[in-house]
Design a protein around this motif. Structure first.
Motif, mmCIF file in Angstrom:
data_model
loop_
_atom_site.group_PDB
_atom_site.id
_atom_site.type_symbol
_atom_site.label_atom_id
_atom_site.label_comp_id
_atom_site.label_asym_id
_atom_site.label_seq_id
_atom_site.Cartn_x
_atom_site.Cartn_y
_atom_site.Cartn_z
ATOM 1 N N ASN A 116 0.970 -1.200 0.087
ATOM 2 C CA ASN A 116 -0.154 -0.131 -0.065
ATOM 3 C C ASN A 116 0.827 1.091 -0.142
ATOM 4 O O ASN A 116 0.935 1.948 1.037
ATOM 5 C CB ASN A 116 -1.057 0.065 1.171
ATOM 6 N N ARG A 117 1.618 1.337 -1.005
ATOM 7 C CA ARG A 117 2.604 2.497 -1.074
ATOM 8 C C ARG A 117 2.126 3.825 -1.039
ATOM 9 O O ARG A 117 2.840 4.790 -0.604
ATOM 10 C CB ARG A 117 3.614 2.256 -2.512
ATOM 11 N N GLU A 118 0.874 3.745 -1.663
ATOM 12 C CA GLU A 118 0.215 5.412 -1.458
ATOM 13 C C GLU A 118 -0.385 5.770 -0.158
ATOM 14 O O GLU A 118 -0.897 6.794 -0.032
ATOM 15 C CB GLU A 118 -0.912 5.302 -2.600
ATOM 16 N N LYS A 119 -0.247 4.543 0.849
ATOM 17 C CA LYS A 119 -0.762 5.021 2.009
ATOM 18 C C LYS A 119 -2.395 5.138 2.279
ATOM 19 O O LYS A 119 -2.758 6.283 2.859
ATOM 20 C CB LYS A 119 0.133 5.782 2.736
ATOM 21 N N TYR A 120 -2.879 4.407 1.139
ATOM 22 C CA TYR A 120 -4.507 4.630 1.427
ATOM 23 C C TYR A 120 -4.850 3.893 2.459
ATOM 24 O O TYR A 120 -4.412 3.139 3.070
ATOM 25 C CB TYR A 120 -5.163 3.938 -0.003
#
Length: 348
Positions: free
Chosen positions: A83-87
């Motif tokens: 979850n690299r976008e930190k959603y």
């Protein structure tokens, strides 16, 4: 332990992201401070029951709680990396991690085992399936079905519930001790894996040819060949060259292992292991993870030289001796290699 509500899974991200924010050095913080931090703002206008969320994260192996302190586990770190976008909303990659690590191999495997005992293998479609018309399930297993459909493990159409084909092998492994399955059924279930393997072998043949060309070994590159189609008992799939000499006799023997998952995971047969013992440093495993039939060249090979010696040295792998199933259970440190723009990874 009971399965959580699907809506609770989104709060896993909030808890883990908050934990990282509170522990920038990768150490631990108090459980109370983590809960206070999480409660300081709402997710989608909803405030979670964080004591319960933390308990599910702990049981699932995403966090470790010792006394009054909590820290991020290796699996939790892997979960966040998906979850690299930190959603805050759970991603498809995170759903796969939950399915593989917690449902099939972890705290929720009892729910999976109880449900899949009702499924049967369809030798025509190579899928596990269950008819909702012919089978009456307890209410708690209907809850499990809903949860597994959310994770992408199951799909339902026209009163037929099927296991997604990428999870067929995991269902087999989970239920094989309690439910008999014929060799013919298993053969059909593994058919898709063999098709995948054949395509992966062709990718590795082309990779080896490019590697040797870039090393200035054009003649050797033309001699790289896939032998699995003519000799299935060889114990490896491809004959190639290390490129350090001009010899025209193969000295790199490659066994190709492909998986649609992101972790290294494969069966290693007795014959393959015996050949590996004899050839030692000349024997290689090329593992291709996240392998897709529609984008076969997107997967960079992970190369393992002398795997009979290397694999047992790594705590990041589990080895099921009776089946010799090699599974990555923690993040494996890989070294990136390249010749010009040609890239791959190596386990050392």
């Amino acid at each position: 332990m009971e399965l959580p509500e699907t809506s609770m899974l989104n709060f896993f991200n909030k808890v883990l992201i908050s934990l990282v924010e509170l522990t920038p050095d990768g150490d631990s913080c108090s459980v109370d401070s983590l809960i206070t931090h999480c409660k300081s703002f709402a997710l989608g206008g909803v405030r979670g029951e964080y004591e319960s969320v933390l308990n599910h994260c702990r049981v699932g192996g995403l966090i470790s709680i010792k006394g009054k302190n909590v820290s991020l586990s290796t699996l939790g770190n892997k979960f966040l990396s998906a979850n690299r976008e930190k959603y805050f909303e759970i991603t498809e990659s995170q759903k796969e991690i939950i399915a593989e690590r917690i449902v099939f191999k972890g705290a929720w495997s009892n729910h999976a085992r109880e449900l899949f005992e009702h499924f049967s293998a369809n030798t025509q479609t190579t899928l596990y399936e269950l008819s909702t018309v012919e089978t009456s399930l307890p209410q708690n297993q209907n809850v499990t079905i809903h949860f597994f459909k959310y994770l992408g493990i199951l799909k339902e159409e026209n009163s037929l519930i099927q296991v997604h084909k990428k999870y067929s092998q995991l269902v087999y492994e989970l239920t094989v001790d309690g439910k008999a399955i014929s060799e013919q059924q298993l053969e059909h279930l593994l058919m898709e894996n063999r098709k995948l393997g054949a395509q992966a072998e062709n990718v590795v043949v082309e990779f080896e040819r490019q590697r040797l060309i870039k090393m200035g070994k054009t003649i050797q590159s033309e001699l790289v060949k896939r032998i699995s189609i003519i000799n299935t008992a060889a114990g490896y799939d491809i004959e190639s060259f290390d490129g350090t000499t001009d010899e025209v006799f193969p000295n790199r023997f490659i066994e190709v292992k492909a998986t649609t998952g992101e972790d290294i995971r494969f069966y290693w047969t007795i014959n393959e292991r015996e050949v590996a013992k004899k050839k030692k440093n000349q024997y290689w495993i090329y593992a291709l993870t996240n392998f897709r039939e529609d984008k076969p060249n997107d997967s960079l090979p992970i190369t393992i030289q002398n795997p009979e010696h290397i694999i047992p040295k790594h705590d990041s792998f589990s080895i099921e001796v009776n089946k010799y199933l090699i599974s990555e259970i923690a993040k494996v440190e890989l070294t990136e290699q390249h010749i010009d723009e040609l890239k791959w990874y190596q386990l050392e």
